[in-house]
Design a protein around this motif. Structure first.
Motif, PDB file in Angstrom:
ATOM      1  N   GLY A  63       9.142 -46.769  34.959  1.00 44.91           N
ATOM      2  CA  GLY A  63       7.717 -47.016  35.159  1.00 44.91           C
ATOM      3  C   GLY A  63       7.280 -48.458  35.008  1.00 44.91           C
ATOM      4  N   GLY A  64       8.232 -49.394  34.826  1.00 48.75           N
ATOM      5  CA  GLY A  64       7.864 -50.799  34.766  1.00 48.75           C
ATOM      6  C   GLY A  64       7.832 -51.396  33.374  1.00 48.75           C
ATOM      7  N   LYS A  65       7.905 -50.560  32.344  1.00 47.04           N
ATOM      8  CA  LYS A  65       7.905 -51.076  30.969  1.00 47.04           C
ATOM      9  C   LYS A  65       9.143 -50.554  30.250  1.00 47.04           C
ATOM     10  CE  LYS A  65       3.007 -51.669  30.570  1.00 47.04           C
ATOM     11  NZ  LYS A  65       1.749 -51.108  30.187  1.00 47.04           N
ATOM     12  N   HIS A  66       9.801 -51.454  29.518  1.00 42.58           N
ATOM     13  CA  HIS A  66      10.985 -51.065  28.761  1.00 42.58           C
ATOM     14  C   HIS A  66      10.597 -50.129  27.621  1.00 42.58           C
ATOM     15  CE1 HIS A  66      13.773 -53.673  30.851  1.00 42.58           C
ATOM     16  NE2 HIS A  66      12.843 -54.603  30.848  1.00 42.58           N
ATOM     17  N   LEU A  67      11.410 -49.110  27.413  1.00 42.21           N
ATOM     18  CA  LEU A  67      11.126 -48.113  26.385  1.00 42.21           C
ATOM     19  C   LEU A  67      11.952 -48.311  25.121  1.00 42.21           C
ATOM     20  CD1 LEU A  67      10.942 -44.883  28.587  1.00 42.21           C
ATOM     21  CD2 LEU A  67       9.099 -46.434  27.932  1.00 42.21           C
ATOM     22  N   GLY A  68      12.917 -49.235  25.175  1.00 40.28           N
ATOM     23  CA  GLY A  68      13.759 -49.472  24.001  1.00 40.28           C
ATOM     24  C   GLY A  68      14.472 -48.203  23.598  1.00 40.28           C
ATOM     25  N   GLY A  69      14.599 -47.976  22.304  1.00 37.13           N
ATOM     26  CA  GLY A  69      15.283 -46.803  21.780  1.00 37.13           C
ATOM     27  C   GLY A  69      14.599 -45.489  22.092  1.00 37.13           C
ATOM     28  N   ASP A  70      13.318 -45.546  22.462  1.00 36.34           N
ATOM     29  CA  ASP A  70      12.604 -44.304  22.797  1.00 36.34           C
ATOM     30  C   ASP A  70      13.259 -43.576  23.964  1.00 36.34           C
ATOM     31  OD1 ASP A  70      10.744 -44.653  20.796  1.00 36.34           O
ATOM     32  OD2 ASP A  70       9.216 -45.505  22.122  1.00 36.34           O
ATOM     33  N   ARG A  71      13.934 -44.335  24.850  1.00 34.82           N
ATOM     34  CA  ARG A  71      14.547 -43.682  26.012  1.00 34.82           C
ATOM     35  C   ARG A  71      15.626 -42.691  25.591  1.00 34.82           C
ATOM     36  NH1 ARG A  71      17.125 -48.632  25.750  1.00 34.82           N
ATOM     37  NH2 ARG A  71      19.293 -48.697  26.432  1.00 34.82           N
ATOM     38  N   PHE A  72      16.302 -42.955  24.474  1.00 30.81           N
ATOM     39  CA  PHE A  72      17.327 -42.019  24.003  1.00 30.81           C
ATOM     40  C   PHE A  72      16.697 -40.756  23.415  1.00 30.81           C
ATOM     41  CE2 PHE A  72      19.414 -46.230  23.637  1.00 30.81           C
ATOM     42  CZ  PHE A  72      20.299 -46.049  24.696  1.00 30.81           C
ATOM     43  N   ARG A  73      15.587 -40.920  22.741  1.00 24.34           N
ATOM     44  CA  ARG A  73      14.850 -39.756  22.230  1.00 24.34           C
ATOM     45  C   ARG A  73      14.360 -38.906  23.395  1.00 24.34           C
ATOM     46  NH1 ARG A  73       9.570 -39.312  21.365  1.00 24.34           N
ATOM     47  NH2 ARG A  73       9.264 -41.556  21.305  1.00 24.34           N
ATOM     48  N   HIS A  74      13.935 -39.557  24.464  1.00 25.87           N
ATOM     49  CA  HIS A  74      13.464 -38.822  25.639  1.00 25.87           C
ATOM     50  C   HIS A  74      14.599 -38.041  26.300  1.00 25.87           C
ATOM     51  CE1 HIS A  74       9.724 -40.658  24.931  1.00 25.87           C
ATOM     52  NE2 HIS A  74       9.858 -41.733  25.688  1.00 25.87           N
ATOM     53  N   VAL A  75      15.788 -38.634  26.342  1.00 23.45           N
ATOM     54  CA  VAL A  75      16.947 -37.922  26.897  1.00 23.45           C
ATOM     55  C   VAL A  75      17.217 -36.674  26.049  1.00 23.45           C
ATOM     56  CG1 VAL A  75      19.446 -38.027  27.294  1.00 23.45           C
ATOM     57  CG2 VAL A  75      17.982 -39.931  28.006  1.00 23.45           C
ATOM     58  N   GLN A  76      17.216 -36.851  24.729  1.00 20.25           N
ATOM     59  CA  GLN A  76      17.425 -35.710  23.822  1.00 20.25           C
ATOM     60  C   GLN A  76      16.361 -34.640  24.036  1.00 20.25           C
ATOM     61  OE1 GLN A  76      17.448 -37.755  19.974  1.00 20.25           O
ATOM     62  NE2 GLN A  76      19.455 -36.836  19.609  1.00 20.25           N
ATOM     63  N   ASP A  77      15.112 -35.053  24.130  1.00 19.66           N
ATOM     64  CA  ASP A  77      14.022 -34.098  24.307  1.00 19.66           C
ATOM     65  C   ASP A  77      14.155 -33.335  25.629  1.00 19.66           C
ATOM     66  OD1 ASP A  77      13.012 -34.869  21.856  1.00 19.66           O
ATOM     67  OD2 ASP A  77      11.411 -36.119  22.695  1.00 19.66           O
ATOM     68  N   CYS A  78      14.600 -34.014  26.675  1.00 19.61           N
ATOM     69  CA  CYS A  78      14.798 -33.356  27.969  1.00 19.61           C
ATOM     70  C   CYS A  78      15.912 -32.314  27.886  1.00 19.61           C
ATOM     71  CB  CYS A  78      15.135 -34.383  29.052  1.00 19.61           C
ATOM     72  SG  CYS A  78      13.722 -35.330  29.631  1.00 19.61           S
ATOM     73  N   VAL A  79      17.028 -32.686  27.270  1.00 23.35           N
ATOM     74  CA  VAL A  79      18.136 -31.739  27.134  1.00 23.35           C
ATOM     75  C   VAL A  79      17.702 -30.549  26.280  1.00 23.35           C
ATOM     76  CG1 VAL A  79      20.487 -31.403  26.267  1.00 23.35           C
ATOM     77  CG2 VAL A  79      19.894 -33.518  27.484  1.00 23.35           C
ATOM     78  N   ARG A  80      16.988 -30.798  25.193  1.00 24.43           N
ATOM     79  CA  ARG A  80      16.504 -29.722  24.332  1.00 24.43           C
ATOM     80  C   ARG A  80      15.575 -28.797  25.124  1.00 24.43           C
ATOM     81  NH1 ARG A  80      18.476 -26.752  21.634  1.00 24.43           N
ATOM     82  NH2 ARG A  80      19.667 -28.491  20.847  1.00 24.43           N
ATOM     83  N   HIS A  81      14.699 -29.378  25.947  1.00 25.15           N
ATOM     84  CA  HIS A  81      13.798 -28.581  26.781  1.00 25.15           C
ATOM     85  C   HIS A  81      14.624 -27.678  27.711  1.00 25.15           C
ATOM     86  CE1 HIS A  81      10.089 -27.686  29.026  1.00 25.15           C
ATOM     87  NE2 HIS A  81      10.867 -27.717  30.087  1.00 25.15           N
ATOM     88  N   TYR A  82      15.641 -28.247  28.315  1.00 25.74           N
ATOM     89  CA  TYR A  82      16.492 -27.469  29.230  1.00 25.74           C
ATOM     90  C   TYR A  82      17.170 -26.315  28.476  1.00 25.74           C
ATOM     91  CZ  TYR A  82      19.931 -26.179  32.688  1.00 25.74           C
ATOM     92  OH  TYR A  82      20.684 -25.456  33.572  1.00 25.74           O
ATOM     93  N   LEU A  83      17.771 -26.638  27.341  1.00 26.43           N
ATOM     94  CA  LEU A  83      18.501 -25.624  26.578  1.00 26.43           C
ATOM     95  C   LEU A  83      17.576 -24.523  26.071  1.00 26.43           C
ATOM     96  CD1 LEU A  83      20.866 -27.974  24.550  1.00 26.43           C
ATOM     97  CD2 LEU A  83      21.509 -26.495  26.476  1.00 26.43           C
ATOM     98  N   ASP A  84      16.374 -24.892  25.666  1.00 28.55           N
ATOM     99  CA  ASP A  84      15.421 -23.910  25.141  1.00 28.55           C
ATOM    100  C   ASP A  84      14.821 -23.022  26.219  1.00 28.55           C
ATOM    101  OD1 ASP A  84      15.855 -24.890  22.600  1.00 28.55           O
ATOM    102  OD2 ASP A  84      13.967 -26.037  22.501  1.00 28.55           O
ATOM    103  N   ASN A  85      14.807 -23.513  27.474  1.00 33.77           N
ATOM    104  CA  ASN A  85      14.129 -22.786  28.538  1.00 33.77           C
ATOM    105  C   ASN A  85      15.062 -22.234  29.611  1.00 33.77           C
ATOM    106  OD1 ASN A  85      11.084 -23.153  27.982  1.00 33.77           O
ATOM    107  ND2 ASN A  85      11.969 -25.169  27.631  1.00 33.77           N
ATOM    108  N   SER A  86      16.335 -22.247  29.341  1.00 34.61           N
ATOM    109  CA  SER A  86      17.304 -21.730  30.335  1.00 34.61           C
ATOM    110  C   SER A  86      17.946 -20.448  29.867  1.00 34.61           C
ATOM    111  CB  SER A  86      18.393 -22.783  30.597  1.00 34.61           C
ATOM    112  OG  SER A  86      17.827 -23.890  31.229  1.00 34.61           O
TER     113      SER A  86
END
Length: 116
Positions: free
Chosen positions: A93-116
């Motif tokens: 989106g044009g702005k660096h997220l720093g370490g937050d991007r890794f938390r977002h990856v984790q949250d996405c995987v958790r969302h997938y695992l919880d909803n599949s």
């Protein structure tokens, strides 16, 4: 193939997560090719993914998002989920997220695992 779009939005970056059953590297390649048939996924900044095959062999790809594939892989190993690829897609989106991007990856995987 299961897809969850709009899982996370942060500072203009948007995340989605997809996954499906695979039993070989050829299956992973076919899964990614099918995912990228949708133009928006083909144009995504990153399509990071990981899989653990039933023989214990891990595969991952960061697709330019250094370390993201390892996060997905570790979560798959903890869950004991084999022969299933998970892809986390990010549109920058044009702005660096720093370490937050890794938390977002984790949250996405958790969302997938919880909803599949």
């Amino acid at each position: 193939m299961k897809q969850f779009e709009g899982v996370i939005s942060d500072r203009g970056s948007k995340y989605a997560v997809s996954g499906g059953s695979v039993t070989s590297r050829a299956d992973v390649d076919a899964f990614l090719k099918n995912l990228k048939r949708a133009k928006k996924y083909a144009k995504a900044t990153h399509n990071t993914w990981a899989v653990v095959f039933s023989d214990g062999a891990p595969l991952k790809n960061d697709d330019g998002e250094g370390g993201a594939g390892q996060i997905i892989l570790q979560m798959l190993e903890r869950e004991g989920l084999t022969d299933h690829v998970i892809v986390v897609t990010r549109w920058y989106g044009g702005k660096h997220l720093g370490g937050d991007r890794f938390r977002h990856v984790q949250d996405c995987v958790r969302h997938y695992l919880d909803n599949s």
